[in-house]
Scaffold this motif. Structure first.
Motif, PDB file in Angstrom:
ATOM      1  N   ASP A 169     -10.948  46.102   0.320  1.00  0.00           N
ATOM      2  CA  ASP A 169     -11.086  45.645  -1.065  1.00  0.00           C
ATOM      3  C   ASP A 169      -9.952  44.724  -1.493  1.00  0.00           C
ATOM      4  O   ASP A 169      -9.753  44.502  -2.690  1.00  0.00           O
TER       5      ASP A 169
ATOM      6  N   LEU B 258     -13.844  39.779  -5.138  1.00  0.00           N
ATOM      7  CA  LEU B 258     -15.248  39.398  -4.999  1.00  0.00           C
ATOM      8  C   LEU B 258     -15.369  37.896  -5.191  1.00  0.00           C
ATOM      9  O   LEU B 258     -14.779  37.318  -6.096  1.00  0.00           O
TER      10      LEU B 258
ATOM     11  N   GLU C   2     -20.873  37.439  -4.007  1.00  0.00           N
ATOM     12  CA  GLU C   2     -20.807  38.874  -4.281  1.00  0.00           C
ATOM     13  C   GLU C   2     -20.987  39.161  -5.769  1.00  0.00           C
ATOM     14  O   GLU C   2     -21.557  40.191  -6.142  1.00  0.00           O
TER      15      GLU C   2
ATOM     16  N   ARG D 136     -18.750  46.804  -1.159  1.00  0.00           N
ATOM     17  CA  ARG D 136     -18.632  46.299   0.211  1.00  0.00           C
ATOM     18  C   ARG D 136     -18.876  47.354   1.282  1.00  0.00           C
ATOM     19  O   ARG D 136     -19.152  47.007   2.437  1.00  0.00           O
TER      20      ARG D 136
ATOM     21  N   SER E  76     -21.905  47.190   3.746  1.00  0.00           N
ATOM     22  CA  SER E  76     -21.795  46.182   4.801  1.00  0.00           C
ATOM     23  C   SER E  76     -20.868  46.648   5.910  1.00  0.00           C
ATOM     24  O   SER E  76     -21.120  46.396   7.099  1.00  0.00           O
ATOM     25  N   THR E  77     -19.792  47.324   5.546  1.00  0.00           N
ATOM     26  CA  THR E  77     -18.877  47.848   6.561  1.00  0.00           C
ATOM     27  C   THR E  77     -19.582  48.865   7.448  1.00  0.00           C
ATOM     28  O   THR E  77     -19.454  48.829   8.682  1.00  0.00           O
TER      29      THR E  77
ATOM     30  N   GLN F 237     -17.122  42.809   5.270  1.00  0.00           N
ATOM     31  CA  GLN F 237     -16.356  42.986   4.043  1.00  0.00           C
ATOM     32  C   GLN F 237     -16.968  42.199   2.884  1.00  0.00           C
ATOM     33  O   GLN F 237     -16.263  41.820   1.953  1.00  0.00           O
ATOM     34  N   GLU F 238     -18.258  41.980   2.943  1.00  0.00           N
ATOM     35  CA  GLU F 238     -18.910  41.187   1.902  1.00  0.00           C
ATOM     36  C   GLU F 238     -20.131  41.911   1.377  1.00  0.00           C
ATOM     37  O   GLU F 238     -20.954  42.411   2.156  1.00  0.00           O
ATOM     38  N   ALA F 239     -20.255  41.948   0.072  1.00  0.00           N
ATOM     39  CA  ALA F 239     -21.416  42.579  -0.562  1.00  0.00           C
ATOM     40  C   ALA F 239     -22.597  41.616  -0.555  1.00  0.00           C
ATOM     41  O   ALA F 239     -23.084  41.167  -1.604  1.00  0.00           O
TER      42      ALA F 239
END
Length: 456
Positions: free
Chosen positions: A8, A12, A16, A63, A66-67, A108-110
């Motif tokens: 984090d 964003l 995102e 996020r 996605s992780t 690491q991206e929403a």
């Protein structure tokens, strides 16, 4: 897994923020939105809507799916490699995927790219199992995975070009047409779900991808670096993958085509319509990792692991950069939280705010709404918000001079760093501001200008 480190830290970014805006709406408003724009991401937004309802909408929470998806993709890559080429190839392929900058970037991206990667590997693993031991439930699982893949990203269905090669190889080896029939049936079932989405998405493409240009030969040659997020690492990975594709016989070639055909299709389609976005190809990276692992596997384990580690070290500068910002280029970050913190520290009751630009992809209003949940300055030029419009953009007041009359203190949030804040605004907005207000203070943060205006 490397992806989870400083998950984090980077703010964003605009894509995102679009995810947050869409997924945080009530379901009926979300469905109205995807009827107008971003239908191709509608399924992902619904998943994120349910996730937010349980886990909240902090940067970490947005996020984390996605992780987890990227972790799953690495695990399934290991299983797929073991099934196709042996346990050592599977192990090295999974490790190689884990250390790549692109794995961290999209893990690491929403946004849906990590989920697409997971589903691409899952669909391929289910296909391999169905071809090895055909059974209706296995083909049904494959059809569901393909449908999920297309719902997550329609272009990712180009993976089927490589799958078709694998099915034909199986038929050639066994002289049995049954797998071909089952595969066609499974793909046909998935298409029943995906064709309506493709029609709707095609009608929205011009608006959604109006920023995408026509690719040239340089873009095609640069794809490995663009997709992997580091030129030298991309060159190393796909150089090894090319050797693996030609050295592992028919199945090595089939996996190689699973990488090459989607890339060529994206390039050719990009000549005809705005579509050439390198990140759309992230789902082929696990297959490139397996082919590269085919080259490393005959080496001593220590030497093979050293090469994997070297790939991680070579990508370390990009790993560090992407944890500072998700913007491209990394040297041009946009620090939304810093700008909003300035407004929060100096705001007073009755303040208004104006955003510039309002109709582009910067999403300054969404950033302010996300980072400043309470006591936010009133959006004085707002005529109709995003939810009412069923859109990602709001409508502004057609007569700014009239709408500005109700405030004496006004904040400006402007994209870009400007010595004169009003210079960054269109004349239709800047002129009434110059006439009615004076600039008391202004601040610049990376990528943004914040100004406080008071009435003359």
């Amino acid at each position: 897994m490397v992806t989870g480190i400083q998950l984090d830290r980077a703010p964003l970014w605009r894509d995102e923020l679009a995810t947050w805006s869409a997924a945080s709406r009530p379901v009926d408003d979300l469905l109205r939105l995807v009827g107008n724009i971003d239908a191709v991401n509608g399924a992902y937004y619904l998943v994120m809507h349910a996730w937010i309802a349980v886990f909240g909408d902090s940067v970490l929470a947005l996020r984390l799916p996605s992780t987890l998806a990227m972790a799953g993709a690495a695990a399934l890559t290991t299983l797929l490699g073991a099934r196709l080429f042996g346990p050592r190839v599977g192990l090295l392929g999974g490790l190689l995927l884990a250390v790549l900058p692109s794995t961290s970037r999209y893990g690491q991206e929403a946004r849906p790219y990590a989920l697409v990667t997971l589903l691409a590997v899952l669909a391929t693993l289910l296909l391999v199992r169905a071809l090895h031991r055909p059974a209706p439930l296995r083909w049904l699982g494959y059809a569901a995975a393909v449908a999920g893949l297309g719902l997550a990203n329609l272009f990712a269905v180009s993976l089927l070009a490589g799958h078709a090669i694998a099915v034909l190889l199986c038929w050639r080896e066994r002289r049995d047409r049954t797998p071909v029939r089952w595969w066609l049936g499974a793909v046909g079932a998935a298409e029943l779900v995906l064709v309506p989405l493709a029609v709707l998405g095609r009608s929205q493409q011009g608006r959604q991808l109006d920023w995408v240009g026509r690719p040239g030969a340089g873009d095609l040659l640069g794809l490995p670096g663009s997709v992997v997020q580091a030129g030298i690492v991309g060159g190393l990975l796909f150089g090894l993958a090319a050797v693996g594709a030609v050295s592992r016989g028919r199945w090595g070639a089939a996996v190689g085509l699973t990488v090459a055909l989607p890339a060529l299709l994206l390039f050719v389609a990009g000549q005809l319509t705005p579509l050439f976005v390198p990140r759309y190809l992230v789902f082929v990276v696990p297959f490139g990792c397996l082919l590269a692992a085919c080259v490393l596997a005959p080496l001593r384990l220590g030497a093979a692991l050293a090469i994997v580690l070297a790939a991680g070290v070579l990508g370390a500068p990009e790993q560090a950069a992407l944890r500072r910002t998700h913007e491209s280029p990394r040297t041009a970050p946009i620090d939304y939280p810093a700008a909003v913190d300035i407004i929060a520290a100096h705001r007073q009751p009755g303040d208004g705010i104006v955003y510039a630009p309002r109709d582009g992809w910067a999403f300054l209003d969404l950033a302010t709404a996300y980072h400043l949940r309470v006591n936010r300055p009133r959006d004085v030029l707002l005529a109709e918000d995003q939810v009412r419009r069923a859109d990602l953009w709001a409508t502004e007041c057609p007569r700014p001079d009239q709408c500005l009359a109700s405030v004496d203190r006004l904040w400006l949030l402007i994209r870009g760093e400007h010595a004169d804040p009003l210079a960054g605004m269109p004349a239709s907005r800047a002129d009434p501001l110059r006439a009615g207000f004076r600039t008391d203070r202004h601040w610049t943060v990376p990528g943004l200008t914040v100004a406080l205006l008071t009435r003359r």
